[in-house]
Scaffold this motif. Structure first.
Motif, PDB file in Angstrom:
ATOM      1  N   GLN A 105       0.834  -1.185   0.000  1.00 14.64           N
ATOM      2  CA  GLN A 105       0.000   0.000   0.000  1.00 14.64           C
ATOM      3  C   GLN A 105       0.879   1.249   0.000  1.00 14.64           C
ATOM      4  OE1 GLN A 105      -2.750   0.164   3.222  1.00 14.64           O
ATOM      5  NE2 GLN A 105      -3.742   2.047   2.547  1.00 14.64           N
ATOM      6  N   GLY A 106       0.586   2.186  -0.896  1.00 15.48           N
ATOM      7  CA  GLY A 106       1.361   3.410  -1.005  1.00 15.48           C
ATOM      8  C   GLY A 106       2.557   3.321  -1.929  1.00 15.48           C
ATOM      9  N   GLN A 107       2.856   2.148  -2.462  1.00 13.07           N
ATOM     10  CA  GLN A 107       4.000   2.005  -3.356  1.00 13.07           C
ATOM     11  C   GLN A 107       3.720   2.699  -4.683  1.00 13.07           C
ATOM     12  OE1 GLN A 107       5.473  -2.013  -3.715  1.00 13.07           O
ATOM     13  NE2 GLN A 107       6.412  -1.623  -5.707  1.00 13.07           N
ATOM     14  N   VAL A 108       4.761   3.305  -5.266  1.00 13.60           N
ATOM     15  CA  VAL A 108       4.617   4.014  -6.532  1.00 13.60           C
ATOM     16  C   VAL A 108       4.393   3.012  -7.662  1.00 13.60           C
ATOM     17  CG1 VAL A 108       5.743   5.531  -8.190  1.00 13.60           C
ATOM     18  CG2 VAL A 108       6.023   5.937  -5.742  1.00 13.60           C
ATOM     19  N   LEU A 109       3.314   3.217  -8.405  1.00 11.69           N
ATOM     20  CA  LEU A 109       3.003   2.353  -9.536  1.00 11.69           C
ATOM     21  C   LEU A 109       3.396   2.988 -10.860  1.00 11.69           C
ATOM     22  CD1 LEU A 109      -0.572   1.127  -8.497  1.00 11.69           C
ATOM     23  CD2 LEU A 109       1.628   0.022  -8.059  1.00 11.69           C
ATOM     24  N   ALA A 110       3.201   4.303 -10.981  1.00 10.30           N
ATOM     25  CA  ALA A 110       3.487   4.986 -12.243  1.00 10.30           C
ATOM     26  C   ALA A 110       3.667   6.476 -11.975  1.00 10.30           C
ATOM     27  CB  ALA A 110       2.366   4.755 -13.253  1.00 10.30           C
ATOM     28  N   ARG A 111       4.224   7.161 -12.976  1.00  9.26           N
ATOM     29  CA  ARG A 111       4.422   8.607 -12.890  1.00  9.26           C
ATOM     30  C   ARG A 111       3.927   9.261 -14.172  1.00  9.26           C
ATOM     31  NH1 ARG A 111       7.935   9.743  -8.596  1.00  9.26           N
ATOM     32  NH2 ARG A 111       9.083   7.907  -7.815  1.00  9.26           N
ATOM     33  N   LEU A 112       3.261  10.413 -13.995  1.00  6.96           N
ATOM     34  CA  LEU A 112       2.809  11.216 -15.129  1.00  6.96           C
ATOM     35  C   LEU A 112       3.768  12.374 -15.345  1.00  6.96           C
ATOM     36  CD1 LEU A 112      -1.031  11.438 -14.414  1.00  6.96           C
ATOM     37  CD2 LEU A 112       0.173   9.742 -15.794  1.00  6.96           C
ATOM     38  N   ASP A 113       3.673  12.988 -16.513  1.00  7.35           N
ATOM     39  CA  ASP A 113       4.465  14.186 -16.802  1.00  7.35           C
ATOM     40  C   ASP A 113       4.028  15.293 -15.834  1.00  7.35           C
ATOM     41  OD1 ASP A 113       5.900  16.255 -17.820  1.00  7.35           O
ATOM     42  OD2 ASP A 113       5.153  16.070 -19.876  1.00  7.35           O
ATOM     43  N   VAL A 205       2.066  11.313  -9.361  1.00 10.66           N
ATOM     44  CA  VAL A 205       2.641  10.053  -8.899  1.00 10.66           C
ATOM     45  C   VAL A 205       1.484   9.142  -8.477  1.00 10.66           C
ATOM     46  CG1 VAL A 205       4.176   8.926  -7.255  1.00 10.66           C
ATOM     47  CG2 VAL A 205       4.733  11.210  -8.126  1.00 10.66           C
ATOM     48  N   VAL A 206       1.300   8.041  -9.178  1.00  9.87           N
ATOM     49  CA  VAL A 206       0.188   7.117  -8.923  1.00  9.87           C
ATOM     50  C   VAL A 206       0.676   6.034  -7.963  1.00  9.87           C
ATOM     51  CG1 VAL A 206      -1.500   5.562  -9.945  1.00  9.87           C
ATOM     52  CG2 VAL A 206      -0.718   7.570 -11.222  1.00  9.87           C
ATOM     53  N   ARG A 207      -0.014   5.895  -6.825  1.00 14.29           N
ATOM     54  CA  ARG A 207       0.390   4.944  -5.794  1.00 14.29           C
ATOM     55  C   ARG A 207      -0.682   3.865  -5.609  1.00 14.29           C
ATOM     56  NH1 ARG A 207       4.699   6.953  -2.892  1.00 14.29           N
ATOM     57  NH2 ARG A 207       5.178   9.168  -3.267  1.00 14.29           N
ATOM     58  N   ALA A 208      -0.265   2.747  -5.043  1.00 12.42           N
ATOM     59  CA  ALA A 208      -1.174   1.623  -4.803  1.00 12.42           C
ATOM     60  C   ALA A 208      -2.098   1.949  -3.635  1.00 12.42           C
ATOM     61  CB  ALA A 208      -0.388   0.357  -4.511  1.00 12.42           C
ATOM     62  N   PRO A 209      -3.424   1.863  -3.824  1.00  9.04           N
ATOM     63  CA  PRO A 209      -4.343   2.148  -2.723  1.00  9.04           C
ATOM     64  C   PRO A 209      -4.424   1.040  -1.682  1.00  9.04           C
ATOM     65  CG  PRO A 209      -5.566   1.504  -4.661  1.00  9.04           C
ATOM     66  CD  PRO A 209      -4.131   1.572  -5.074  1.00  9.04           C
ATOM     67  N   PHE A 210      -3.982  -0.161  -2.044  1.00 10.32           N
ATOM     68  CA  PHE A 210      -3.987  -1.281  -1.103  1.00 10.32           C
ATOM     69  C   PHE A 210      -2.921  -2.278  -1.521  1.00 10.32           C
ATOM     70  CE2 PHE A 210      -7.260  -2.040  -4.310  1.00 10.32           C
ATOM     71  CZ  PHE A 210      -6.890  -3.273  -4.825  1.00 10.32           C
ATOM     72  N   GLN A 211      -2.615  -3.176  -0.622  1.00 11.20           N
ATOM     73  CA  GLN A 211      -1.620  -4.207  -0.913  1.00 11.20           C
ATOM     74  C   GLN A 211      -2.237  -5.260  -1.831  1.00 11.20           C
ATOM     75  OE1 GLN A 211       0.323  -5.828   2.528  1.00 11.20           O
ATOM     76  NE2 GLN A 211       0.884  -7.734   1.508  1.00 11.20           N
ATOM     77  N   GLY A 212      -1.501  -5.629  -2.867  1.00 12.80           N
ATOM     78  CA  GLY A 212      -2.045  -6.610  -3.803  1.00 12.80           C
ATOM     79  C   GLY A 212      -1.014  -7.031  -4.832  1.00 12.80           C
ATOM     80  N   THR A 213      -1.526  -7.602  -5.914  1.00 14.18           N
ATOM     81  CA  THR A 213      -0.689  -8.104  -6.998  1.00 14.18           C
ATOM     82  C   THR A 213      -1.176  -7.521  -8.307  1.00 14.18           C
ATOM     83  OG1 THR A 213      -0.308 -10.181  -5.820  1.00 14.18           O
ATOM     84  CG2 THR A 213       0.137 -10.174  -8.181  1.00 14.18           C
ATOM     85  N   VAL A 214      -0.228  -7.087  -9.135  1.00  8.46           N
ATOM     86  CA  VAL A 214      -0.562  -6.546 -10.449  1.00  8.46           C
ATOM     87  C   VAL A 214      -0.895  -7.717 -11.374  1.00  8.46           C
ATOM     88  CG1 VAL A 214       0.261  -5.211 -12.424  1.00  8.46           C
ATOM     89  CG2 VAL A 214       0.940  -4.559 -10.099  1.00  8.46           C
ATOM     90  N   GLY A 236      -8.572   5.065 -18.881  1.00 11.40           N
ATOM     91  CA  GLY A 236      -7.461   5.709 -18.210  1.00 11.40           C
ATOM     92  C   GLY A 236      -6.709   4.809 -17.271  1.00 11.40           C
ATOM     93  N   GLY A 237      -6.971   3.509 -17.297  1.00  9.85           N
ATOM     94  CA  GLY A 237      -6.323   2.605 -16.368  1.00  9.85           C
ATOM     95  C   GLY A 237      -4.860   2.378 -16.718  1.00  9.85           C
ATOM     96  N   ILE A 238      -4.044   2.220 -15.680  1.00  9.70           N
ATOM     97  CA  ILE A 238      -2.621   1.926 -15.866  1.00  9.70           C
ATOM     98  C   ILE A 238      -2.354   0.450 -15.582  1.00  9.70           C
ATOM     99  CG2 ILE A 238      -0.287   2.494 -15.119  1.00  9.70           C
ATOM    100  CD1 ILE A 238      -1.335   5.238 -14.315  1.00  9.70           C
ATOM    101  N   VAL A 239      -2.825  -0.035 -14.433  1.00 11.72           N
ATOM    102  CA  VAL A 239      -2.685  -1.448 -14.078  1.00 11.72           C
ATOM    103  C   VAL A 239      -3.961  -1.895 -13.380  1.00 11.72           C
ATOM    104  CG1 VAL A 239      -0.172  -1.381 -13.854  1.00 11.72           C
ATOM    105  CG2 VAL A 239      -1.604  -0.909 -11.863  1.00 11.72           C
ATOM    106  N   GLU A 240      -4.163  -3.205 -13.350  1.00 12.95           N
ATOM    107  CA  GLU A 240      -5.249  -3.784 -12.559  1.00 12.95           C
ATOM    108  C   GLU A 240      -4.633  -4.473 -11.351  1.00 12.95           C
ATOM    109  OE1 GLU A 240      -9.124  -6.765 -12.890  1.00 12.95           O
ATOM    110  OE2 GLU A 240      -7.763  -6.513 -14.597  1.00 12.95           O
ATOM    111  N   LEU A 241      -5.100  -4.089 -10.176  1.00 13.38           N
ATOM    112  CA  LEU A 241      -4.530  -4.566  -8.921  1.00 13.38           C
ATOM    113  C   LEU A 241      -5.547  -5.443  -8.209  1.00 13.38           C
ATOM    114  CD1 LEU A 241      -1.964  -4.239  -7.166  1.00 13.38           C
ATOM    115  CD2 LEU A 241      -3.138  -2.382  -5.982  1.00 13.38           C
ATOM    116  N   VAL A 242      -5.103  -6.615  -7.742  1.00  8.76           N
ATOM    117  CA  VAL A 242      -5.982  -7.568  -7.067  1.00  8.76           C
ATOM    118  C   VAL A 242      -5.325  -7.986  -5.754  1.00  8.76           C
ATOM    119  CG1 VAL A 242      -7.055  -9.844  -7.184  1.00  8.76           C
ATOM    120  CG2 VAL A 242      -6.964  -8.415  -9.220  1.00  8.76           C
ATOM    121  N   ASP A 243      -6.122  -8.004  -4.707  1.00  6.81           N
ATOM    122  CA  ASP A 243      -5.654  -8.491  -3.407  1.00  6.81           C
ATOM    123  C   ASP A 243      -5.863  -9.998  -3.370  1.00  6.81           C
ATOM    124  OD1 ASP A 243      -4.931  -8.973  -0.842  1.00  6.81           O
ATOM    125  OD2 ASP A 243      -6.392  -7.638   0.099  1.00  6.81           O
TER     126      ASP A 243
END
Length: 409
Positions: A105-113, A205-214, A236-243
């Motif tokens: 949770q809170g880990q950086v997933l992606a960055r925008l300009d 800076v896009v961060r993970a809202p919860f702990q999971g797996t991409v 607009g999705g970057i990744v799909e995250l699943v707990d």
């Protein structure tokens, strides 16, 4: 004279009775031959026609079948599953994770300009500084106006200035007080604008809202994204995250069977991906709505412990039990073979089934121990998954080619 003419006419008259009759050809042997050839062709066609048979599979009895209240099918899902998209539009500069990565949770997933956001934030900071200086200047002017008013009041008491001069000093003091209040409000607005600009900058800076797996990567560097995600269509999705620690099975149960389902009811889960394994579970909840088209309700069944290797969207079958199974029930090695009782026939005192192998019939002797419902238990017989003929006809012969027909068709 008349008699002579009559004789001449008699000579010219045709004697039809004396004309020879033509013999008709005898064609009935030809027709009989054609009929015999046609009958022979029909017989040959009937002999060579491949019969269609209905089959069922020999199956292995699963644990808990005697305690099963009802069964339902469904899919593995997660209580926490989300398509992660940015909160602001922008161009994707980098994606910090890949499919299969476990994130916290809170880990950086992606960055925008962030260049535009930094310009906006710098301008907001400048506006805040200008508003602060304006407030300081206005307060100083208001303080002088207040001092002028106090001096004017003293002079008015000494009758040194006219009442009009006193009123002018009072009006100036009131105006400056209003200016101070306006300057305060403008500074508050500038502070809020600066906060919004800083927030916009953090949203790059896009961060993970919860702990999971991409589980899916939906965009790559350079993509221009919008802050939205629509089901089955990525906007607009970057990744799909699943707990994966919150996996459960969503099973569909017909509405007339719902009274047989209770919260915390024990259950067993059988996954198509792991046919040799059985997982303990229990009913977590029944979704309070009915699918009008299918007349079913969704029952959420949670695993007693999350098994390794289980992934979302795996096919599953759930057996809802009448009572909890003993602790060692799933470890027993007493699984038995079962087949539809209508598949077993008697031949000379011996029980057998007709096995369909490579499109041809094979006789397979079996040994039946007991009958359970519309099935029989086999102590000896073909392995699980073998196709056997249901309700075989007496004219079946070993080695004959047949066409398999499923039970529904």
């Amino acid at each position: 004279m008349a008699e002579a003419q009559a004789q001449k006419l008699d000579v010219l008259r045709i004697d039809r009775a004396a004309r020879p009759r033509r013999k008709l050809p005898r064609r009935w042997p030809l027709w009989v031959g054609l009929l015999l050839i046609l009958a022979l062709a029909v017989t040959l066609l009937g002999t060579n026609r491949v019969p269609s048979v209905q089959v069922a599979e020999v199956r292995e009895a699963r644990p808990g079948e005697q305690q099963t209240e009802l069964t339902a099918t469904g899919y593995v899902s997660s209580r926490r599953r989300s398509v992660i998209a940015p909160q602001i539009p922008g161009r994707l500069v980098s994606v910090e994770v890949d499919e299969g990565d476990a994130v916290k949770q809170g880990q950086v997933l992606a960055r925008l300009d962030e260049r535009d956001a930094r310009v906006i934030e710098a301008r907001a900071q400048a506006d805040l500084q200008a508003a602060t200086q304006r407030l300081v200047s206005t307060r100083a002017t208001a303080a002088r106006a207040k001092q002028d008013l106090a001096r004017a009041e003293q002079l008015a008491k000494a009758q040194v200035i006219t009442p009009a001069s006193l009123q002018a000093a009072q009006a100036a003091a009131r105006a400056m007080s209003a200016e101070v209040r306006l300057a305060v409000a403008q500074r508050v607005a500038a502070e809020r604008a600066a906060e919004a600009a800083r927030l916009q900058l953090t949203h790059t800076v896009v961060r993970a809202p919860f702990q999971g797996t991409v589980v899916r990567k939906l965009a790559d560097e350079g993509a221009v994204l919008a802050p939205a995600a629509i089901e089955q269509q990525n906007v607009g999705g970057i990744v799909e995250l699943v707990d994966l620690s919150a996996l459960e099975v969503e099973a569909e149960v017909s509405e007339e069977q719902l009274p047989r389902i209770q919260k915390d009811q024990p259950a067993l889960v059988f996954l198509d991906a792991y046919p040799d394994q059985t997982f303990r579970a229990q009913v977590r909840s029944v979704r309070p709505t009915i699918d009008r088209a299918k007349a079913t309700a969704t029952v959420n069944v949670q695993f007693e412990s999350i098994p390794p290797g289980v992934l979302p969207d795996m096919g599953a079958r759930v057996a809802f039990l009448k009572e909890e199974l003993p602790p060692d029930a799933l470890e027993r090695e007493d699984a038995t073979l079962r087949v539809l009782s209508s598949s077993v026939v008697k031949d000379g005192g011996q029980s057998l089934v007709w096995v369909v192998r490579d499109g041809r019939l094979v006789r397979q002797p079996v040994r039946v121990t007991q009958k359970v419902g519309d099935e029989v238990v086999l102590a000896e017989g073909p392995p699980p998954g073998t196709q056997v003929v249901v309700s075989p006809e007496a004219k079946l012969r070993a080695g004959r080619k047949v066409k398999v027909q499923t039970e529904g068709g």
